[in-house]
Design a protein around this motif. Structure first.
Motif, mmCIF file in Angstrom:
data_model
loop_
_atom_site.group_PDB
_atom_site.id
_atom_site.type_symbol
_atom_site.label_atom_id
_atom_site.label_comp_id
_atom_site.label_asym_id
_atom_site.label_seq_id
_atom_site.Cartn_x
_atom_site.Cartn_y
_atom_site.Cartn_z
ATOM 1 N N LYS A 51 10.638 27.730 19.834
ATOM 2 C CA LYS A 51 11.342 26.827 18.921
ATOM 3 C C LYS A 51 12.599 26.231 19.549
ATOM 4 O O LYS A 51 12.890 25.046 19.360
ATOM 5 N N ASN A 52 13.342 27.035 20.298
ATOM 6 C CA ASN A 52 14.667 26.611 20.744
ATOM 7 C C ASN A 52 14.783 26.367 22.243
ATOM 8 O O ASN A 52 15.847 25.990 22.717
ATOM 9 N N GLY A 53 13.716 26.602 23.000
ATOM 10 C CA GLY A 53 13.798 26.443 24.442
ATOM 11 C C GLY A 53 14.502 27.640 25.071
ATOM 12 O O GLY A 53 14.395 28.769 24.596
ATOM 13 N N ILE A 54 15.255 27.403 26.130
ATOM 14 C CA ILE A 54 15.990 28.485 26.785
ATOM 15 C C ILE A 54 17.135 28.930 25.890
ATOM 16 O O ILE A 54 17.927 28.115 25.419
ATOM 17 N N GLN A 55 17.208 30.235 25.635
ATOM 18 C CA GLN A 55 18.236 30.789 24.764
ATOM 19 C C GLN A 55 19.213 31.646 25.567
ATOM 20 O O GLN A 55 18.839 32.253 26.571
ATOM 21 N N SER A 56 20.454 31.691 25.092
ATOM 22 C CA SER A 56 21.498 32.444 25.784
ATOM 23 C C SER A 56 21.951 33.627 24.938
ATOM 24 O O SER A 56 21.866 33.598 23.711
ATOM 25 N N PHE A 57 22.447 34.645 25.622
ATOM 26 C CA PHE A 57 22.994 35.815 24.945
ATOM 27 C C PHE A 57 24.034 36.455 25.866
ATOM 28 O O PHE A 57 24.163 36.067 27.041
ATOM 29 N N SER A 58 24.787 37.391 25.343
ATOM 30 C CA SER A 58 25.829 38.048 26.125
ATOM 31 C C SER A 58 25.202 38.954 27.177
ATOM 32 O O SER A 58 24.604 39.984 26.854
ATOM 33 N N LYS B 64 16.057 31.735 14.643
ATOM 34 C CA LYS B 64 17.234 30.961 14.214
ATOM 35 C C LYS B 64 18.243 30.785 15.349
ATOM 36 O O LYS B 64 19.355 30.315 15.133
ATOM 37 N N ASN B 65 17.876 31.210 16.553
ATOM 38 C CA ASN B 65 18.672 31.010 17.765
ATOM 39 C C ASN B 65 19.930 31.889 17.828
ATOM 40 O O ASN B 65 20.925 31.502 18.436
ATOM 41 N N ASP B 66 19.876 33.074 17.246
ATOM 42 C CA ASP B 66 20.977 34.031 17.370
ATOM 43 C C ASP B 66 20.471 35.213 18.198
ATOM 44 O O ASP B 66 20.156 36.288 17.681
ATOM 45 N N MET B 67 20.418 35.021 19.512
ATOM 46 C CA MET B 67 19.801 36.013 20.381
ATOM 47 C C MET B 67 20.650 37.273 20.549
ATOM 48 O O MET B 67 20.125 38.358 20.758
ATOM 49 N N LEU C 215 19.296 40.537 32.809
ATOM 50 C CA LEU C 215 20.181 40.319 33.958
ATOM 51 C C LEU C 215 21.024 39.050 33.860
ATOM 52 O O LEU C 215 22.230 39.081 34.109
ATOM 53 N N ASP C 216 20.387 37.921 33.500
ATOM 54 C CA ASP C 216 21.072 36.632 33.639
ATOM 55 C C ASP C 216 21.659 36.083 32.352
ATOM 56 O O ASP C 216 22.293 35.017 32.357
ATOM 57 N N GLY C 217 21.451 36.768 31.215
ATOM 58 C CA GLY C 217 22.003 36.278 29.955
ATOM 59 C C GLY C 217 21.245 35.109 29.372
ATOM 60 O O GLY C 217 21.738 34.433 28.466
ATOM 61 N N LYS C 218 20.055 34.833 29.882
ATOM 62 C CA LYS C 218 19.220 33.751 29.369
ATOM 63 C C LYS C 218 17.785 34.234 29.200
ATOM 64 O O LYS C 218 17.349 35.157 29.889
ATOM 65 N N SER C 219 17.059 33.612 28.275
ATOM 66 C CA SER C 219 15.673 34.013 28.029
ATOM 67 C C SER C 219 14.830 32.785 27.722
ATOM 68 O O SER C 219 15.345 31.729 27.353
ATOM 69 N N ASN C 220 13.512 32.939 27.887
ATOM 70 C CA ASN C 220 12.577 31.870 27.540
ATOM 71 C C ASN C 220 11.304 32.493 26.985
ATOM 72 O O ASN C 220 11.111 33.710 27.025
ATOM 73 N N TRP C 221 10.431 31.656 26.475
ATOM 74 C CA TRP C 221 9.243 32.161 25.782
ATOM 75 C C TRP C 221 8.291 32.893 26.731
ATOM 76 O O TRP C 221 7.583 33.806 26.313
ATOM 77 N N LEU C 222 8.271 32.507 28.015
ATOM 78 C CA LEU C 222 7.372 33.168 28.960
ATOM 79 C C LEU C 222 7.774 34.631 29.156
ATOM 80 O O LEU C 222 6.906 35.516 29.245
#
Length: 344
Positions: free
Chosen positions: A115-122, A257-260, A317-324
């Motif tokens: 839904k949101n593409g690449i998502q970020s988190f702490s 809802k994009n709150d990773m 590790l990188d603070g980012k995620s994707n659907w794959l």
């Protein structure tokens, strides 16, 4: 509207379990009815805890969520331990951890990414959680390695001593998370119930979970004998899903809802709670219930745990995620589930 239907369905299923037991219904029917009832009751427990947290403030609310987050599964495993089903209990510990970090986190990354593409988190908080999971893997593996490699029998107190260390680590982890910015996040909106109503609902739901858990656990042994399902599969796959599915769904919805950060806090935090809080409680209760719980697992269980911790560490590790990445985590879980299903 949904809440009313859910409360009504949960009440109906709970009554159905009572009737099924009184009529000595077939084992499969009792098992299915009690499993569905426990799913609903776990959701009700979560609603009551969240509502009480709204009235208690963010810090107390965070502690309540941390304490009661796995209440349903804890009650189920206590009854299983009391019945002497130590294989199921130990398998459920491993199953809860890998279920949260592979299936729940994987589904969250998958649907959130679609839904949101690449998502970020702490990356900092995720890294701490991943490091804590690595410590969990070590704590649960070393007693088994000692039992296999030592020429003398493993001390009966080893599991208790390890459980004490794990519990202390959980307290320290909880203090750190609650003092971190956003560590005590609360749900959105107003509390659905008043303070007194929340307490009453929490008490009633807990009592209902206790009753239904007894029926659920009582059906496990006859079910495994009648249908040839291994206790390992029941413990690793079925018990964690029944006890935690309501919380799992919430984690996926929050990621959508994009709150990773919040979503990963639910999945990884729940795994850590099971390992560092639920496990020590079960180890401490074992001698009192007449069935000491030794933290000695099968190679398959420890292999699945190790795989889950490694792949989760790479994702964090990188603070980012994707659907794959989510699809890969789910794939590892399906492979593990197949291995446990065909295990003797």
């Amino acid at each position: 509207m949904f809440a009313r239907v859910a409360y009504g369905a949960t009440a109906a299923l709970t009554v159905a379990v009572v009737v099924a037991e009184l009529l000595h219904a077939p084992t499969l029917l009792i098992f299915a009815a009690s499993a569905l009832a426990l799913i609903g009751l776990a959701w009700v427990l979560g609603q009551a805890t969240e509502s009480l947290g709204h009235h208690s403030g963010p810090r107390i609310g965070g502690i309540l969520n941390a304490t009661f987050g796995n209440a349903a599964e804890l009650i189920i495993t206590i009854f299983a331990l009391s019945a002497g089903l130590t294989t199921v209990v130990k398998a459920s510990i491993i199953g809860s951890i890998i279920g949260n970090v592979l299936l729940v986190l994987g589904a969250s990354l998958l649907f959130g990414g679609l839904k949101n593409g690449i998502q970020s988190f702490s990356a900092e908080i995720a890294g701490i959680n991943a490091s804590m999971l690595a410590i969990v893997a070590a704590a649960l593996s070393l007693p088994t390695i000692f039992a296999i490699t030592s020429p003398r029998p493993s001390p009966t107190t080893l599991s208790i001593e390890v459980a004490v260390v794990m519990f202390v680590l959980y307290v320290l982890y909880l203090i750190y998370i609650l003092r971190s910015p956003g560590g005590s996040a609360q749900g959105e909106g107003e509390a659905p119930f008043g303070r007194t109503a929340s307490l009453v609902l929490l008490f009633v739901a807990t009592a209902a979970v206790a009753y239904v858990s007894e029926a659920f656990v009582g059906a496990i042994e006859p079910l495994t004998e009648e249908y040839g399902i291994s206790e390992l599969f029941v413990g690793v796959i079925l018990v964690p899903i029944v006890g935690n599915i309501a919380e799992h769904v919430v984690g996926v919805q929050i990621a959508y809802k994009n709150d990773m950060d919040f979503s990963m806090g639910i999945s990884l935090g729940s795994s850590i709670q099971v390992a560092l809080l639920v496990t020590p409680i079960l180890v401490f209760l074992g001698p009192l219930l007449g069935h000491p719980l030794r933290l000695i697992f099968t190679p398959l269980e420890l292999g699945a745990l190790g795989a889950a911790v490694v792949v989760t560490g790479f994702v964090a590790l990188d603070g980012k995620s994707n659907w794959l990445e989510g699809a890969m985590l789910c794939g590892v879980y399906v492979i593990a589930a197949l291995a446990f299903f065909f295990s003797p």
